[in-house]
Design an enzyme around this catalytic site. Structure first.
Site, PDB file in Angstrom:
ATOM      1  N   SER A 145      -2.890   2.038   7.620  1.00 46.49           N
ATOM      2  CA  SER A 145      -2.109   0.988   6.968  1.00 46.49           C
ATOM      3  C   SER A 145      -1.833  -0.145   7.943  1.00 46.49           C
ATOM      4  O   SER A 145      -1.169   0.040   8.971  1.00 46.49           O
ATOM      5  CB  SER A 145      -0.777   1.550   6.465  1.00 46.49           C
ATOM      6  OG  SER A 145       0.069   0.466   6.114  1.00 46.49           O
ATOM      7  N   HIS A 179      -5.825  -0.020   4.598  1.00 47.77           N
ATOM      8  CA  HIS A 179      -4.796  -0.016   3.549  1.00 47.77           C
ATOM      9  C   HIS A 179      -3.894  -1.234   3.762  1.00 47.77           C
ATOM     10  O   HIS A 179      -3.381  -1.461   4.856  1.00 47.77           O
ATOM     11  CB  HIS A 179      -4.006   1.286   3.651  1.00 47.77           C
ATOM     12  CG  HIS A 179      -2.991   1.498   2.567  1.00 47.77           C
ATOM     13  ND1 HIS A 179      -3.330   1.934   1.302  1.00 47.77           N
ATOM     14  CD2 HIS A 179      -1.644   1.358   2.567  1.00 47.77           C
ATOM     15  CE1 HIS A 179      -2.221   2.049   0.569  1.00 47.77           C
ATOM     16  NE2 HIS A 179      -1.184   1.703   1.309  1.00 47.77           N
ATOM     17  N   ASP A 220      -0.595  -3.196   2.491  1.00 41.96           N
ATOM     18  CA  ASP A 220       0.660  -3.006   1.761  1.00 41.96           C
ATOM     19  C   ASP A 220       1.314  -4.341   1.436  1.00 41.96           C
ATOM     20  O   ASP A 220       1.854  -5.000   2.319  1.00 41.96           O
ATOM     21  CB  ASP A 220       1.630  -2.178   2.612  1.00 41.96           C
ATOM     22  CG  ASP A 220       1.254  -0.708   2.653  1.00 41.96           C
ATOM     23  OD1 ASP A 220       1.099  -0.112   1.566  1.00 41.96           O
ATOM     24  OD2 ASP A 220       1.119  -0.168   3.770  1.00 41.96           O
ATOM     25  N   MET A 223       4.287  -6.323  -0.403  1.00 50.11           N
ATOM     26  CA  MET A 223       5.659  -6.105  -0.905  1.00 50.11           C
ATOM     27  C   MET A 223       6.310  -7.445  -1.216  1.00 50.11           C
ATOM     28  O   MET A 223       6.185  -8.387  -0.434  1.00 50.11           O
ATOM     29  CB  MET A 223       6.492  -5.394   0.162  1.00 50.11           C
ATOM     30  CG  MET A 223       5.892  -4.098   0.651  1.00 50.11           C
ATOM     31  SD  MET A 223       6.912  -3.405   1.971  1.00 50.11           S
ATOM     32  CE  MET A 223       5.885  -2.019   2.476  1.00 50.11           C
ATOM     33  N   HIS A 244      -2.465  -2.070  -1.859  1.00 47.29           N
ATOM     34  CA  HIS A 244      -1.369  -1.355  -2.531  1.00 47.29           C
ATOM     35  C   HIS A 244      -0.315  -2.395  -2.913  1.00 47.29           C
ATOM     36  O   HIS A 244       0.386  -2.923  -2.053  1.00 47.29           O
ATOM     37  CB  HIS A 244      -0.818  -0.315  -1.540  1.00 47.29           C
ATOM     38  CG  HIS A 244       0.344   0.467  -2.034  1.00 47.29           C
ATOM     39  ND1 HIS A 244       1.106   1.274  -1.209  1.00 47.29           N
ATOM     40  CD2 HIS A 244       0.908   0.580  -3.269  1.00 47.29           C
ATOM     41  CE1 HIS A 244       2.071   1.848  -1.910  1.00 47.29           C
ATOM     42  NE2 HIS A 244       1.981   1.440  -3.155  1.00 47.29           N
ATOM     43  N   MET A 289       2.993  -3.448  -4.160  1.00 45.50           N
ATOM     44  CA  MET A 289       4.386  -3.076  -4.419  1.00 45.50           C
ATOM     45  C   MET A 289       5.115  -4.335  -4.880  1.00 45.50           C
ATOM     46  O   MET A 289       5.986  -4.867  -4.192  1.00 45.50           O
ATOM     47  CB  MET A 289       5.008  -2.470  -3.156  1.00 45.50           C
ATOM     48  CG  MET A 289       4.476  -1.074  -2.865  1.00 45.50           C
ATOM     49  SD  MET A 289       4.766  -0.552  -1.170  1.00 45.50           S
ATOM     50  CE  MET A 289       3.325  -1.268  -0.380  1.00 45.50           C
ATOM     51  N   MET A 293       2.827   8.734  -3.699  1.00 41.53           N
ATOM     52  CA  MET A 293       3.713   8.234  -2.643  1.00 41.53           C
ATOM     53  C   MET A 293       4.545   9.403  -2.117  1.00 41.53           C
ATOM     54  O   MET A 293       5.229  10.086  -2.876  1.00 41.53           O
ATOM     55  CB  MET A 293       4.658   7.161  -3.195  1.00 41.53           C
ATOM     56  CG  MET A 293       4.017   5.818  -3.492  1.00 41.53           C
ATOM     57  SD  MET A 293       3.116   5.103  -2.109  1.00 41.53           S
ATOM     58  CE  MET A 293       4.405   4.921  -0.865  1.00 41.53           C
ATOM     59  N   ASP A 311       0.305   8.632   0.660  1.00 41.10           N
ATOM     60  CA  ASP A 311       0.793   7.514   1.477  1.00 41.10           C
ATOM     61  C   ASP A 311       2.257   7.718   1.821  1.00 41.10           C
ATOM     62  O   ASP A 311       3.110   7.789   0.937  1.00 41.10           O
ATOM     63  CB  ASP A 311       0.606   6.225   0.658  1.00 41.10           C
ATOM     64  CG  ASP A 311       1.019   4.957   1.399  1.00 41.10           C
ATOM     65  OD1 ASP A 311       1.299   5.024   2.606  1.00 41.10           O
ATOM     66  OD2 ASP A 311       1.032   3.892   0.746  1.00 41.10           O
TER      67      ASP A 311
END
Ligand code: DX5
Ligand code: ZN
Length: 232
Positions: free
Chosen positions: A24, A47, A49, A51, A80, A82, A151, A189
């Protein structure tokens, strides 16, 4: 694509499963993103992330960083999301270089439509859910996804502790995927590292995200190596 084979070490699965590793980037040194991507060149996926400070109580990074990572590395960009109502941004993330897009069941009333949109964009479609969300919420879309992400921490921050009962959730989804004859990735994850990676794979995971365990002391190449060793 490199991968790790488990030589029959799992008590729970009798056939060795190939395991993809997805460091990540959230835990990487952003001032050296190109070097960090170089250091994980031996991984399978990167990966990413994203957010938004709404769906999760933290803001990470978005489209320009994905585009920069894409330009710097040939790794599969595993994004991913979020963020609330991710369907608003799927095309933008696809255009910025995502190879796979994973959306949360809690983030949209139209999870199936979001999955369809990802596939229409020609990308791998992933679905995920928070540790407190019943697994049944993702079951209806299982036949239509390329990846399920369990998760194992509450999303929003790197470096948290793995929630032990996640192992049961992994086992359940592994069973559901096997019953469907699905070859979708089963990704895990949050809080994954050398001490629990084997147990996570034994429970049924095929794909491990690791942030702090990879981008730790000694550099990402060594971190990745420790993870691979733990899976041998
Ligand atoms: C958490 C993110 C994770 C995180 C994992 O919201 O989805 O991908 O970066 O970090 P570690 O491996 O440090 O728990
Ligand atoms: Zn993640």
């Amino acid at each position: 694509m490199s991968n790790v084979r488990l030589p029959g070490v799992t008590a729970e699965s009798d056939t060795p499963r190939r395991v993809l590793l997805a460091p990540s980037l959230l835990a990487s040194d952003f001032t050296r993103l190109g070097d960090e991507l170089q250091a994980i060149a031996g991984a399978d996926w990167a990966h990413v992330d994203v957010m938004d400070g709404q769906f999760v109580p933290n803001i990470s990074f978005g489209l320009p960083i994905l585009a920069a990572a894409r330009a710097a590395s040939p790794l599969f960009m595993d994004v991913h999301l979020m963020i609330d109502r991710p369907e608003r941004y799927l095309k933008d993330f696809a255009d910025a270089g995502a190879d796979g897009l994973t959306v949360h069941v809690e983030s949209t009333p139209h999870i199936h439509r979001a999955v369809q949109q990802i596939r229409e964009l020609g990308k791998k479609a992933g679905v995920t859910l928070n540790p407190g969300t019943p697994l049944e919420t993702l079951r209806p879309v299982l036949p239509d996804v390329d990846l399920v992400l369990i998760m194992s921490v509450n999303p929003g921050f790197g470096g948290q502790k793995f929630i032990p009962h996640s192992l049961d959730r992994i086992r359940t989804v592994r069973r559901w995927l096997d019953e469907l004859g699905s070859s979708a990735e089963l990704q895990v994850d949050g809080g994954v590292g050398p001490t629990n990676a084997r147990a996570v794979v034994a429970a049924g995971a095929s794909n491990l995200v690791a942030g702090s365990a990879v981008f730790g002391p000694g550099g990402a190449q060594a971190g990745l190596e420790r993870l691979r060793e733990a899976l041998k």
